[in-house]
Each structure stands twice: as C-alpha cells, then as structure tokens.
Design a protein around this motif. Structure first.
Motif, PDB file in Angstrom:
ATOM      1  N   GLU A   4       0.878  -1.090   0.042  1.00 44.65           N
ATOM      2  CA  GLU A   4      -0.019  -0.061   0.049  1.00 44.65           C
ATOM      3  C   GLU A   4       0.853   1.344  -0.014  1.00 44.65           C
ATOM      4  OE1 GLU A   4      -3.104   0.133   2.779  1.00 44.65           O
ATOM      5  OE2 GLU A   4      -3.565  -1.989   2.606  1.00 44.65           O
ATOM      6  N   PHE A   5       0.855   1.784  -1.247  1.00 43.13           N
ATOM      7  CA  PHE A   5       1.743   2.974  -1.265  1.00 43.13           C
ATOM      8  C   PHE A   5       0.685   4.324  -1.106  1.00 43.13           C
ATOM      9  CE2 PHE A   5       4.144   0.094  -3.561  1.00 43.13           C
ATOM     10  CZ  PHE A   5       5.440   0.325  -3.192  1.00 43.13           C
ATOM     11  N   SER A   6       0.580   4.432   0.025  1.00 42.50           N
ATOM     12  CA  SER A   6      -0.557   5.364   0.562  1.00 42.50           C
ATOM     13  C   SER A   6      -0.408   6.808   0.160  1.00 42.50           C
ATOM     14  CB  SER A   6      -0.563   5.200   2.274  1.00 42.50           C
ATOM     15  OG  SER A   6      -0.970   4.157   2.697  1.00 42.50           O
ATOM     16  N   HIS A   7       0.963   7.283  -0.153  1.00 48.01           N
ATOM     17  CA  HIS A   7       1.179   8.598  -0.411  1.00 48.01           C
ATOM     18  C   HIS A   7       1.194   8.817  -1.829  1.00 48.01           C
ATOM     19  CE1 HIS A   7       1.313   9.612   3.729  1.00 48.01           C
ATOM     20  NE2 HIS A   7       1.749   8.654   4.017  1.00 48.01           N
ATOM     21  N   THR A   8       1.700   7.847  -2.617  1.00 49.91           N
ATOM     22  CA  THR A   8       1.997   7.765  -4.048  1.00 49.91           C
ATOM     23  C   THR A   8       1.024   7.048  -4.920  1.00 49.91           C
ATOM     24  OG1 THR A   8       3.881   6.275  -3.794  1.00 49.91           O
ATOM     25  CG2 THR A   8       4.493   8.381  -3.535  1.00 49.91           C
ATOM     26  N   GLY A   9       0.233   5.852  -4.415  1.00 50.82           N
ATOM     27  CA  GLY A   9      -0.354   5.048  -5.136  1.00 50.82           C
ATOM     28  C   GLY A   9      -1.624   5.662  -5.869  1.00 50.82           C
ATOM     29  N   ASP A  10      -1.966   5.339  -7.030  1.00 47.24           N
ATOM     30  CA  ASP A  10      -3.210   6.050  -7.599  1.00 47.24           C
ATOM     31  C   ASP A  10      -4.025   4.806  -8.196  1.00 47.24           C
ATOM     32  OD1 ASP A  10      -1.632   5.111  -9.604  1.00 47.24           O
ATOM     33  OD2 ASP A  10      -1.211   6.984 -10.699  1.00 47.24           O
ATOM     34  N   VAL A  11      -3.686   3.456  -7.808  1.00 49.30           N
ATOM     35  CA  VAL A  11      -4.674   2.364  -8.282  1.00 49.30           C
ATOM     36  C   VAL A  11      -4.976   1.385  -7.084  1.00 49.30           C
ATOM     37  CG1 VAL A  11      -4.725   0.302  -9.885  1.00 49.30           C
ATOM     38  CG2 VAL A  11      -3.504   2.400 -10.554  1.00 49.30           C
ATOM     39  N   GLU A  12      -6.162   1.320  -6.687  1.00 48.24           N
ATOM     40  CA  GLU A  12      -6.544   0.670  -5.671  1.00 48.24           C
ATOM     41  C   GLU A  12      -7.245  -0.560  -6.221  1.00 48.24           C
ATOM     42  OE1 GLU A  12      -9.237   1.087  -1.502  1.00 48.24           O
ATOM     43  OE2 GLU A  12      -9.807   2.219  -3.318  1.00 48.24           O
ATOM     44  N   ILE A  13      -6.719  -1.864  -5.319  1.00 51.61           N
ATOM     45  CA  ILE A  13      -7.242  -2.994  -5.797  1.00 51.61           C
ATOM     46  C   ILE A  13      -7.334  -3.790  -4.732  1.00 51.61           C
ATOM     47  CG2 ILE A  13      -6.276  -4.991  -6.945  1.00 51.61           C
ATOM     48  CD1 ILE A  13      -4.325  -3.701  -8.600  1.00 51.61           C
ATOM     49  N   LEU A  14      -8.798  -4.318  -4.624  1.00 51.96           N
ATOM     50  CA  LEU A  14      -9.249  -5.144  -3.696  1.00 51.96           C
ATOM     51  C   LEU A  14      -9.341  -6.401  -4.163  1.00 51.96           C
ATOM     52  CD1 LEU A  14     -11.874  -2.861  -2.035  1.00 51.96           C
ATOM     53  CD2 LEU A  14      -9.734  -3.034  -1.443  1.00 51.96           C
ATOM     54  N   VAL A  15      -8.728  -7.627  -3.586  1.00 55.83           N
ATOM     55  CA  VAL A  15      -8.986  -8.963  -4.069  1.00 55.83           C
ATOM     56  C   VAL A  15      -9.572  -9.537  -2.935  1.00 55.83           C
ATOM     57  CG1 VAL A  15      -7.465 -10.966  -4.663  1.00 55.83           C
ATOM     58  CG2 VAL A  15      -6.773  -8.819  -5.270  1.00 55.83           C
ATOM     59  N   ARG A  16     -10.739  -9.929  -3.074  1.00 60.69           N
ATOM     60  CA  ARG A  16     -11.444 -10.698  -1.879  1.00 60.69           C
ATOM     61  C   ARG A  16     -11.809 -12.036  -2.269  1.00 60.69           C
ATOM     62  NH1 ARG A  16     -15.258  -7.290  -1.925  1.00 60.69           N
ATOM     63  NH2 ARG A  16     -14.643  -6.118  -0.217  1.00 60.69           N
ATOM     64  N   ALA A  17     -11.441 -12.988  -1.429  1.00 59.61           N
ATOM     65  CA  ALA A  17     -11.581 -14.483  -1.464  1.00 59.61           C
ATOM     66  C   ALA A  17     -12.207 -15.014  -0.210  1.00 59.61           C
ATOM     67  CB  ALA A  17     -10.537 -15.221  -1.949  1.00 59.61           C
ATOM     68  N   GLY A  18     -13.426 -15.603   0.002  1.00 63.29           N
ATOM     69  CA  GLY A  18     -13.958 -15.935   1.132  1.00 63.29           C
ATOM     70  C   GLY A  18     -14.039 -15.092   2.164  1.00 63.29           C
ATOM     71  N   SER A  19     -13.419 -15.036   3.304  1.00 61.72           N
ATOM     72  CA  SER A  19     -13.599 -14.214   4.458  1.00 61.72           C
ATOM     73  C   SER A  19     -12.594 -13.039   4.434  1.00 61.72           C
ATOM     74  CB  SER A  19     -13.771 -14.858   5.718  1.00 61.72           C
ATOM     75  OG  SER A  19     -12.536 -15.582   6.000  1.00 61.72           O
TER      76      SER A  19
END
Length: 501
Positions: free
Chosen positions: A46-61
């Motif tokens: 998580e590049f909280s200050h420079t990242g510009d693409v958020e990706i959420l990978v959800r599997a199960g719980s």
C-alpha cells in the motif's frame, strides 16, 4: 517486453527512467519518518502517499488491499494498460464527462486544484457460478489528495448527543456487549487462499519482489507456477512473470529434469507460458521421442504453432530413422576375398546375417495380436523337423523366435531397438542365443563353429553400432538414463514459438 521497476531492499520505490517516475524515490526518507511518527507508510503493498490504483482482492472471508502505481501496472500488464487508458475511459464513460484526469478542463474548484488527482479502483469479481473465472473489474473512479487517502477533506461535523440522555449510554453499552460476542470469521478454504497468494505473487513480481513459491517440493512448486502463469496470461503479463518462474524452476536443477521426463506434456505447456527456453526444450525433446504419446493433451492445451513444431520435428526424425533402418537391413559380412557372404560361398557367415536381420525385424515391429483362445490349439511337437539337410533347416529357421529386447511393449520399439544397437558392450544376440540358433543345424554345430559364429556376429554388431551413431546423440540437459526413446532432436532458436509471435 515491458521493463520492470527495481525495488531496493528498503522496500522503497526506485526506477530508472524519467524524473516523474523516479520522484517516488524521494519519499524514502519520508517513509521512515512516517513509521517513526505514526503516519501511514508508503511501501508495498500500500503506497498510501503515491499510489493511484486501488485493488481489492476478496476471496472467502479475507480481503487483500493494494494501493499501487498505474505506471508500474501498465508497464507490466496489458490489461491495466488498456483499462486505465484514456480511450477506455472515454468508451466506458461516454457522455459522462472526461475522466482521464478529473477537472483538468473544468472550471470547477476541483479542476483548479492541482493537488487532486484521479485514482483507479478495481475489485475482484468471482462471477455468478463456479465455472466463471475470477477477474478484476474497474469500479467508479474517485478523486483523492496527492498527499494520501487520509489527507482528503475532513469528515463532516455531527452533533454529539447530550450527555444527560440515558438512551445514549444504553446504546453505547449495548454496542460494547454486542462487540464482545462478535462471531469470528469462518476459516478460509485452500482454494481461496491459493487465489489470494496468486494475486499477491503477481503484484510482488510487478514490483521486483521474489514470489512466494515452494523451493523444496518441486511437485508443489509446479502447481504454484502453473496457477501463477495462468493468472499472468489472464492479465497479459507473461513477459514479466515468465522469467521469474523460469528462475525459480531452474533452481531445482536435476530434480527438474527428472520431473520433465516423467510429465513432458505438462512441462511443455509450462515452458511455453513461462517462455523458458530450458524447460520448453527439455520437454519438447521428450515429447518428440515418445510421440504420439500425449498428442491429445497437446492438441487441447497448446496453440497450433507448438503443434506444428512438434509435427515437423517428428517428420524429420521419421525420415532419419527410415534411412538408418534401410542401412541396417542391408548390412552384410564379406569373405576373405572381399565378397558379400551368401549361402553358396560362406553358409555359416550367412546364418549370422540371417539371425541378425530376423532379430532386427522382430525388434522394430509391433507384436502380432494373439489369436482367440478357442482357436488356439496345442503346441506342435513337429516344429523342429529333421536337420539332415540345408533345405530342412529352412523350416526350423522359420519356426525360430528370437527374444526381443526387454520391456518390448512398454516403450516405442524403434527407439529402444536403436539404443540396444548402439550400446557397448552389446547386450543382444548373446552367447546363449547364438548357441541355441546354431544347434538347429546339428551337422554344423561344434565348439569351433560356435566361436566363429560369435566372432562374426560381433563384427556385424560393430557395423550396426556405427550405423545408428547419428541417433545416439542426447540433446537433453538432464540424463537420458532409463529413457527408451530417442533424444537426439536438436532445438534451435527458430523452434521457440514465442520468438516468432
């Protein structure tokens, strides 16, 4: 092939290239300060200050969150390059305004604020049924501050209920009681865990981190590599992921070559996806030698370009084998005067040639089908006949069956026979077989005749060894020990299909 970012051991982001890209390296010192003062760090995943693409990978719980850089993702993946392009944004948001960069051409307050930039957001969509392939889908974009997600507009002020309100205290007490009895999340299945690991390894490779793959059990490593390559193929990232897989597999060295010899068709596909010359070459040699074993699997799993290479190599091998077989059947011995032996000028030597040719014919032909049990009669007691003349010997010679090499039905007969012919010392037509054959003609059998017979047979076996020498070469990186088929196929640069794609 796309280039890859280099990540220094400090987990900071560094890249060779334009200053706009390398600017992320200026946050390294700040990242350390943030860790020491309680701020959110700016490092993978998580590049909280420079990242510009958020990706959420959800599997199960479980849900893994990544905040990465569009520049890195687009250089490593054709999927991200296309889905974050201006053309994609215009097509997917037609009539909804320009989304390439929020507010650049707008007169709004946000448009005039250059501290606000666009962020892309992806979530894993598992589909509606079990047959659907989980795939990242792009969600609604949102604008964030360049200083991080936590530095955006402050939350709205809400009126706090008066402290004298008894219902407020009851609500707080009930909330605390409910939180103490919150059920734990159900355990995650192995399938969901593997999916999370695949995505994590994919993004780790994008940022030049080594993937988490088994380095002890090669069977487990194969499954992990195959799954990761399938995922990389889905996102058009084989050119980046393949070299990492190749590097990991080659660390197994001799164990890898043994596994390829056991499962050549499976590793052929793995080598093709990873664009690994070593794995693909090793598997290709085994596949060609044992062809047509595994043909159905290859036709179903690999593209036509690979099948064409195999068929061309098999045809070349068949041509060479045919020529050498012809030379073997034409082998002959000569008399002391240099004449080819015949029944007239050297009958004993001619029997040597006859026995060799019969063994060769039996060894290079598939076994005949057995007759039905009901039609099978008792063994004949008159097969030997009389041996008082050479004419009577021809009947007994026709009834003789020379034992083929061991494991005759377990492997391709031609390749195994050529390996037997090329062996030294020779392990076919031994002393016992020669003795049994010569005894079929009692008037010729003697100790001296047997010695001459064996000596001439050794001469013929030496000639055969020279004839099959072109087929005895081994182009495998591993050992050919225990392999019954031919492994002399040469694989050149033009035989790697991805180089011509």
């Amino acid at each position: 092939m796309v280039s890859q970012m280099e990540v220094e051991p400090s987990n900071s982001l560094a890249r060779r290239g334009p200053s706009s890209v390398a600017s992320s390296s200026r946050h390294r010192r700040g990242s350390r300060q943030h860790r020491s003062t309680g701020y959110i760090s700016n490092e993978f995943p998580e590049f909280s200050h420079t990242g510009d693409v958020e990706i959420l990978v959800r599997a199960g719980s479980r849900t893994n969150r990544y905040l990465l850089h569009r520049l890195i993702l687009t250089q490593c993946s054709g999927f991200f390059e296309a889905s974050t392009s201006q053309e994609w944004s215009r097509a997917s948001n037609e009539g909804g305004g320009e989304l390439a960069r929020i507010g650049e051409d707008s007169g709004s307050e946000v448009g005039r604020n250059r501290d606000v930039k666009k962020r892309w957001r992806y979530e894993l969509d598992t589909g509606t049924n079990r047959d659907d392939i989980p795939m990242l889908v792009q969600k609604e974009n949102k604008a964030v501050s360049v200083f991080g997600a936590n530095d955006a507009l402050p939350p709205p002020v809400r009126n706090k209920p008066p402290s004298s309100n008894p219902s407020f205290f009851r609500s707080v007490a009930n909330l605390s009681l409910a939180s103490s009895h919150t059920p734990q999340a159900p355990p995650i299945s192995q399938e969901d865990l593997d999916l999370l690991n695949d995505y994590d390894n994919l993004f780790r490779i994008f940022y030049n981190y080594p993937p988490a793959l088994d380095s002890i059990d090669i069977a487990t490593a194969y499954i992990q590599c195959k799954s990761l390559l399938t995922l990389a193929d889905l996102y058009d990232a084989l050119a980046v992921v393949g070299p990492r897989i190749d590097h990991h597999l080659l660390q197994f060295q001799s164990r890898l070559w043994k596994q390829i010899a056991k499962y050549p068709t499976s590793y052929l596909k793995l080598g093709y996806l990873a664009q690994s010359k070593s794995v693909f070459q090793e598997a290709l040699i085994h596949v060609i030698g044992a062809w047509p074993q595994g043909e159905r699997h290859i036709r179903r799993e690999l593209p036509d370009s690979v099948l064409e290479i195999i068929e061309d190599k098999v045809e070349d091998m068949a041509d060479m084998v045919g020529k050498i077989e012809g030379r073997l059947f034409r082998l002959n011995l000569t008399t002391s005067r240099g004449e080819r032996v015949t029944p007239q000028n050297s009958y004993l030597d001619w029997l040597v040639v006859s026995l060799f040719r019969q063994w060769l014919a039996d060894s290079t032909s598939p076994p005949p089908p057995l007759p039905p049990t009901s039609a099978r009669g008792p063994p004949s007691r008159n097969g030997g006949g009389t041996h008082g003349s050479r004419s009577s010997h021809s009947h007994s010679q026709a009834a003789l069956t020379v034992a083929p090499p061991p494991n005759y039905e377990a492997s391709p007969p031609t390749g195994r026979t050529f390996r037997t012919l090329g062996s030294f010392p020779a392990n076919y037509l031994s002393h016992d077989e020669c003795k049994r054959f010569l005894k079929l003609t009692p008037e010729l059998y003697s100790r001296d005749a047997l010695k001459r017979f064996e000596k001439r047979m050794e001469e013929l076996r030496g000639l055969a060894r020279e004839v099959v020498k072109p087929l005895m070469g081994c182009c495998l990186l591993g050992s050919a020990e225990g392999v019954a088929y031919l492994t002399c196929t040469r694989v050149e640069e033009r035989d790697f299909p991805w180089l011509g794609e």
